[in-house]
Design an enzyme around this catalytic site. Structure first.
Site, short mmCIF file in Angstrom:
data_model
loop_
_atom_site.label_atom_id
_atom_site.label_comp_id
_atom_site.label_asym_id
_atom_site.label_seq_id
_atom_site.Cartn_x
_atom_site.Cartn_y
_atom_site.Cartn_z
N HIS A 183 -34.10 23.78 9.92
CA HIS A 183 -33.64 23.64 10.86
C HIS A 183 -33.21 22.67 11.11
CE1 HIS A 183 -35.66 27.65 12.87
NE2 HIS A 183 -36.17 26.96 11.84
N ASP A 225 -30.86 30.64 12.99
CA ASP A 225 -32.28 31.05 13.99
C ASP A 225 -32.52 32.67 13.78
OD1 ASP A 225 -32.88 28.48 14.61
OD2 ASP A 225 -33.12 28.65 16.43
N HIS A 276 -37.95 33.20 14.01
CA HIS A 276 -38.23 31.56 14.19
C HIS A 276 -39.34 32.13 15.92
CE1 HIS A 276 -37.51 27.48 15.24
NE2 HIS A 276 -36.45 28.03 16.19
N GLU A 311 -27.28 26.93 15.79
CA GLU A 311 -27.01 25.45 16.63
C GLU A 311 -26.46 24.75 15.75
OE1 GLU A 311 -30.74 27.13 19.18
OE2 GLU A 311 -31.20 26.04 17.01
#
Length: 210
Positions: free
Chosen positions: A45, A51, A55, A173
């Site tokens: 990550h 993700d 996860h 992310e």
């Protein structure tokens, strides 16, 4: 073609949740070796990453088995830089997210917390109700511009991760959207094919044609 690289650079001093990347010089021309070779110690990550459902759920889809059809295709960037705390359903509705498979949330994180080298005490995240809205509207991938899509006050329960990943929605992310205007683009997001992994760092770009 206009290309926006929304990938964070990976280096030992970068913003990271926990242990930061480490680089070891294995061979170097300056030491008389035949070439330059480095070895990197990275978490899955690290930096801009995806993700996978695995996860937060054992037995769920790992990153090497997620569909490329979800990771590549038209994407909507919504300007939410005015939001001060949680992104709520009405923000998504007002931004025109309905009907889009890939939705990227540009918040004040991109110009602020994302540019720091240490985790901020506060950042903008997605509310559980907004996560439910995305699931109900059949969004396949949602991205945000920080270490986590969770709000700073929900990193003990991880409600949004449980909801989205449990429904098979991929999470992107640490997408750097600072220089990306709101609008529709073509997203190419390719996480490294780590077999059986819960997620992976990725190279992600947005393109548009004049």
């Amino acid at each position: 073609m206009k290309i926006y690289d929304i990938t964070l650079p990976i280096h030992p001093e970068m913003l990271h949740w926990g242990r930061k990347p480490e680089v070891e010089i294995v061979e170097s021309l300056s030491n008389g070796d035949a070439s330059n070779v480095t070895r990197w110690r990275l978490g899955a990550h690290t930096g801009t990453h995806v993700d996978a459902p695995a996860h937060f759920r054992d037995g769920a889809t790992p990153i090497d088995e997620v569909s490329l059809h979800t990771l590549v295709g038209p994407a909507l960037v919504i300007d939410l830089t005015h939001v001060e705390s949680d992104v709520e359903p009405h923000h998504l509705e007002e931004g025109g997210a309905a009907g889009h498979v890939r939705v990227l949330l540009k918040t004040s994180n991109s110009a602020g917390p994302l540019k720091e080298t240490e985790r901020a005490p506060r950042w903008v995240g997605l509310s559980p109700k907004a996560a439910d809205w995305l699931i109900e509207h059949e969004v396949g991938l949602v991205g945000i511009d920080y270490l986590t899509i969770e709000s700073h006050h929900r990193t003990d329960t991880w409600d949004v991760h449980h909801s989205l990943l449990g429904a098979g929605v991929l999470i992107l992310e640490n997408a750097d959207l600072d220089q990306v205007p709101a609008g529709t683009y073509d997203l190419t997001c390719l996480p490294t094919k780590l077999v059986g992994a819960d997620g992976s760092f990725a190279r992600a770009i947005l393109t548009t044609r004049d």
